[in-house]
Structure formats: C-alpha cells, structure tokens
Design a protein around this motif. Structure first.
Motif, PDB file in Angstrom:
ATOM      1  N   VAL A 153       0.831  -1.117  -0.099  1.00 42.09           N
ATOM      2  CA  VAL A 153       0.000  -0.023  -0.173  1.00 42.09           C
ATOM      3  C   VAL A 153       0.811   1.425   0.023  1.00 42.09           C
ATOM      4  O   VAL A 153       1.826   1.370   0.966  1.00 42.09           O
ATOM      5  N   ILE A 154       0.664   2.290  -1.106  1.00 41.10           N
ATOM      6  CA  ILE A 154       1.344   3.461  -1.062  1.00 41.10           C
ATOM      7  C   ILE A 154       0.601   4.590  -0.499  1.00 41.10           C
ATOM      8  O   ILE A 154      -0.538   5.033  -1.474  1.00 41.10           O
ATOM      9  N   VAL A 155       0.618   5.094   0.538  1.00 37.40           N
ATOM     10  CA  VAL A 155       0.086   6.208   1.193  1.00 37.40           C
ATOM     11  C   VAL A 155       0.678   7.357   0.645  1.00 37.40           C
ATOM     12  O   VAL A 155       1.541   7.965   0.989  1.00 37.40           O
ATOM     13  N   ASN A 156      -0.016   7.878  -0.574  1.00 34.03           N
ATOM     14  CA  ASN A 156       0.300   9.022  -1.376  1.00 34.03           C
ATOM     15  C   ASN A 156      -0.673  10.104  -1.326  1.00 34.03           C
ATOM     16  O   ASN A 156      -0.307  11.307  -1.645  1.00 34.03           O
ATOM     17  N   ALA A 157      -1.882   9.866  -1.064  1.00 28.90           N
ATOM     18  CA  ALA A 157      -2.977  11.044  -0.997  1.00 28.90           C
ATOM     19  C   ALA A 157      -2.684  12.263  -0.521  1.00 28.90           C
ATOM     20  O   ALA A 157      -2.373  11.842   0.756  1.00 28.90           O
ATOM     21  N   GLY A 158      -2.619  13.192  -0.793  1.00 29.08           N
ATOM     22  CA  GLY A 158      -2.366  14.723  -0.005  1.00 29.08           C
ATOM     23  C   GLY A 158      -2.565  15.799  -0.937  1.00 29.08           C
ATOM     24  O   GLY A 158      -2.843  15.854  -2.188  1.00 29.08           O
ATOM     25  N   MET A 159      -2.611  17.152  -0.174  1.00 31.24           N
ATOM     26  CA  MET A 159      -2.726  18.311  -1.036  1.00 31.24           C
ATOM     27  C   MET A 159      -1.636  19.405  -0.146  1.00 31.24           C
ATOM     28  O   MET A 159      -1.161  19.039   0.596  1.00 31.24           O
ATOM     29  N   GLY A 160      -1.553  20.477  -0.986  1.00 25.37           N
ATOM     30  CA  GLY A 160      -0.804  21.426  -0.350  1.00 25.37           C
ATOM     31  C   GLY A 160      -1.276  22.857  -0.380  1.00 25.37           C
ATOM     32  O   GLY A 160      -0.707  23.823  -0.652  1.00 25.37           O
ATOM     33  N   LYS A 161      -2.582  22.928  -0.160  1.00 21.66           N
ATOM     34  CA  LYS A 161      -3.199  24.430   0.105  1.00 21.66           C
ATOM     35  C   LYS A 161      -2.733  24.991   1.317  1.00 21.66           C
ATOM     36  O   LYS A 161      -2.283  24.207   2.188  1.00 21.66           O
ATOM     37  N   GLY A 162      -2.572  26.089   1.403  1.00 27.22           N
ATOM     38  CA  GLY A 162      -2.422  26.794   2.577  1.00 27.22           C
ATOM     39  C   GLY A 162      -1.709  28.240   2.407  1.00 27.22           C
ATOM     40  O   GLY A 162      -1.541  28.570   1.425  1.00 27.22           O
ATOM     41  N   ALA A 163      -1.307  29.076   3.612  1.00 30.16           N
ATOM     42  CA  ALA A 163      -0.781  30.106   3.682  1.00 30.16           C
ATOM     43  C   ALA A 163      -0.279  30.335   5.079  1.00 30.16           C
ATOM     44  O   ALA A 163      -0.524  29.520   5.865  1.00 30.16           O
ATOM     45  N   SER A 164       0.527  31.286   5.408  1.00 23.42           N
ATOM     46  CA  SER A 164       0.936  31.735   6.578  1.00 23.42           C
ATOM     47  C   SER A 164      -0.057  31.764   7.542  1.00 23.42           C
ATOM     48  O   SER A 164      -1.074  32.331   7.408  1.00 23.42           O
ATOM     49  N   ILE A 165       0.399  31.195   8.789  1.00 23.04           N
ATOM     50  CA  ILE A 165      -0.636  31.091   9.850  1.00 23.04           C
ATOM     51  C   ILE A 165      -0.929  32.507  10.271  1.00 23.04           C
ATOM     52  O   ILE A 165      -0.467  33.691  10.497  1.00 23.04           O
ATOM     53  N   GLY A 166      -2.461  32.543  10.477  1.00 22.71           N
ATOM     54  CA  GLY A 166      -3.005  33.989  10.891  1.00 22.71           C
ATOM     55  C   GLY A 166      -3.263  35.219   9.846  1.00 22.71           C
ATOM     56  O   GLY A 166      -3.419  36.134  10.311  1.00 22.71           O
ATOM     57  N   LYS A 167      -3.186  34.654   8.658  1.00 20.59           N
ATOM     58  CA  LYS A 167      -3.434  35.603   7.499  1.00 20.59           C
ATOM     59  C   LYS A 167      -4.678  35.304   6.972  1.00 20.59           C
ATOM     60  O   LYS A 167      -5.136  35.796   5.591  1.00 20.59           O
ATOM     61  N   GLY A 168      -5.951  34.599   7.523  1.00 17.63           N
ATOM     62  CA  GLY A 168      -6.985  34.223   7.000  1.00 17.63           C
ATOM     63  C   GLY A 168      -7.274  33.225   6.104  1.00 17.63           C
ATOM     64  O   GLY A 168      -8.322  33.144   5.673  1.00 17.63           O
ATOM     65  N   PHE A 169      -6.403  32.328   6.484  1.00 15.27           N
ATOM     66  CA  PHE A 169      -6.730  30.931   5.517  1.00 15.27           C
ATOM     67  C   PHE A 169      -6.674  29.640   6.454  1.00 15.27           C
ATOM     68  O   PHE A 169      -6.229  28.752   6.090  1.00 15.27           O
ATOM     69  N   ALA A 170      -7.170  29.876   7.519  1.00 12.43           N
ATOM     70  CA  ALA A 170      -7.596  28.745   8.473  1.00 12.43           C
ATOM     71  C   ALA A 170      -8.054  27.773   7.812  1.00 12.43           C
ATOM     72  O   ALA A 170      -7.745  26.668   8.391  1.00 12.43           O
ATOM     73  N   ASN A 171      -9.105  27.881   7.047  1.00 22.81           N
ATOM     74  CA  ASN A 171     -10.053  26.701   6.501  1.00 22.81           C
ATOM     75  C   ASN A 171      -8.973  25.772   5.626  1.00 22.81           C
ATOM     76  O   ASN A 171      -8.824  24.787   5.381  1.00 22.81           O
ATOM     77  N   GLN A 172      -8.235  26.582   4.761  1.00 24.80           N
ATOM     78  CA  GLN A 172      -7.232  25.888   3.641  1.00 24.80           C
ATOM     79  C   GLN A 172      -6.308  24.962   4.462  1.00 24.80           C
ATOM     80  O   GLN A 172      -6.131  23.973   4.066  1.00 24.80           O
ATOM     81  N   ASN A 173      -5.811  25.667   5.525  1.00 29.04           N
ATOM     82  CA  ASN A 173      -4.805  25.365   6.446  1.00 29.04           C
ATOM     83  C   ASN A 173      -5.308  23.890   6.945  1.00 29.04           C
ATOM     84  O   ASN A 173      -4.605  22.849   7.014  1.00 29.04           O
ATOM     85  N   LEU A 174      -6.477  24.224   7.518  1.00 32.06           N
ATOM     86  CA  LEU A 174      -7.094  22.786   8.246  1.00 32.06           C
ATOM     87  C   LEU A 174      -7.502  21.589   7.148  1.00 32.06           C
ATOM     88  O   LEU A 174      -7.054  20.587   7.476  1.00 32.06           O
TER      89      LEU A 174
END
Length: 253
Positions: free
Chosen positions: A90-111
C-alpha cells in the motif's frame, strides 16, 4: 521480494499516476483510488494499453472519510483475492498542498491540508496495517517529503508539519512490527514536477520531471529500505545540512 499487487492512493494525477505507470510497466496488478474517478477511468485505459496482462481495479475515495478508507481498502483486498492474490503493498500517497502563513485568514485551507495529509494518512495506515497484520505480510509505503525535516514559512508551514507527522507515524509503525514479516518504508521526495509544484509559480530548486521522479520513486520503493530520499542527489546531502540552516536560509529555500 516481488510485490505483485499494489494499492496507490491519490492515483488520479501527479506522483500517484506516475508511479502507477511505472508499476504497470513492471507487470504489477494495481488498485487505484482518488476522488476524481473520471481521471482514474482514463488512467486505467492508459495502463492496460501499456500492459494488457495486468489487472487494474479503481474506486472513488476521499481519504478524510475514515469508514470509506477501510471499506475501499478491504474491497481492493477482496479484488486481489479474486485473481488468486493478496494485497502486497500500500502506497500512502494522497495529499494536498493548500495553505498560507498562519494567521492570515486562510485557516480553512490550512485545516483542510492538515486533515487530508495527516488524518487521511492515518486512516490509510490503519486500514492497510489491519490487512497486513491479518495476513502477516505486506509493505506499507508512506510518501513524506524533504520538507518533513524542518519548519517552513508561508504556504509550506502546515504542509511541512503534516509531512513530519506522517514520517513519525511510519517510524512508529516500523518499530511496532520490527520482528514481523511486514515492511514499512518512508519515502522523502524532493521537488518533483506535479500539479502541486505547478501552483507554486516560480520553479523550486533542484526540481526534476514527473517521468524521472516516478521512475526513481518506484526504484526506491522496490528496494524496501526504511528511509529513502528521492532523488538521492542532492537531497540526502541537503538533509544532512538542514539542521544548520538558519531561518533566513529556510525562507529563501
């Protein structure tokens, strides 16, 4: 050891798709899952053109849904049994790279990145190891990242933290099954061209093509070492130097 039947998550594009193509060339039967089933259908056709003698099973999967992960993995295990086989890797590969600096209004994307990359990976490891423990064999492969070794700024902050987390999970599982015939490998790729790197804008340093990267990933996976850096040059040596990087150097890197 020859691992004939391989499950890859996040297989609809990028590294997952690239690895599937390379394993198909080697005559492996494949179980592929991702959220985008139309891309999986197209990939299945492509793989069977590459090697018509293999079996390719596909299923839709959102790795953040724990019950679905267990159901899909067990379903693939059953699929392999119909061809007189078992789930070998089994190759655990699924993932994503959304996000931004902490505290800049992108809490949902980081989560979203944190839940997908860490909790989603945990679901996959649980489901895979349940099968491997029951059959007393198997190879768990966790795709981490070279970013797992330090904290990174801006869009990489949460992503790097999740990759450090899955690296630690894999090592813990490896210690837990040390005396069992179950292998656990952590693969740390450097920059390999994909949809994720395309979204960065300026190409990152030492980036290699998806085709070359996929070949090197599969080669490293087949060696079944505990840890691998892909490509070995220059990332193994960068890893050795990383503890000495200043935060200013990390910002530029």
């Amino acid at each position: 050891m020859n691992r004939k039947n391989i499950l890859i998550t996040g297989a609809s594009s990028g590294l997952g798709k690239g690895m599937a193509i390379e394993f198909a060339k080697q005559g492996c039967n494949l179980a592929l899952c991702a959220r985008r089933t139309e891309k999986l259908e197209n990939l299945k056709e492509e793989l069977l053109k590459i090697n018509s003698s293999i079996n390719v099973f596909i299923k839709a999967l959102d790795v953040t849904q724990q019950k679905d992960v267990f159901s899909v993995f067990k379903g693939f295990h059953n699929d392999f049994q119909t061809i007189n086989g078992k789930l070998d890797r089994v190759i655990v590969n699924a993932g994503m790279g959304k996000g931004a600096s902490i505290g800049k209004g992108f809490a949902n994307q980081n989560l979203q990145t944190a839940v997908t990359n860490f909790c989603g990976a945990l679901h996959q490891m649980e489901a895979a190891m349940e099968i491997f423990r029951a059959q007393n064999s198997g190879h768990l492969v966790v795709i981490s990242s070279m970013s797992a070794f330090r904290g990174y700024p801006r869009a990489m902050t949460v992503y790097a933290a999740t990759k450090a987390g899955v690296k630690s999970l894999a090592e813990g599982i490896r210690a837990d099954v040390l005396k069992k015939p179950i292998k656990v490998s952590t693969i740390c790729p450097g920059y390999i061209q994909s949809e994720m790197t395309d979204s960065i804008g300026k190409p990152p340093p030492f980036m290699i093509s998806l085709d070359k990267g996929s070949k090197l990933l599969v080669k490293a996976i087949n060696k079944e070492k505990a840890n691998a850096f892909v490509p070995f040059w220059p990332w193994y040596f960068i890893k050795q130097a990383m503890p000495f990087f200043t935060l200013k150097m990390l910002r530029k890197f």
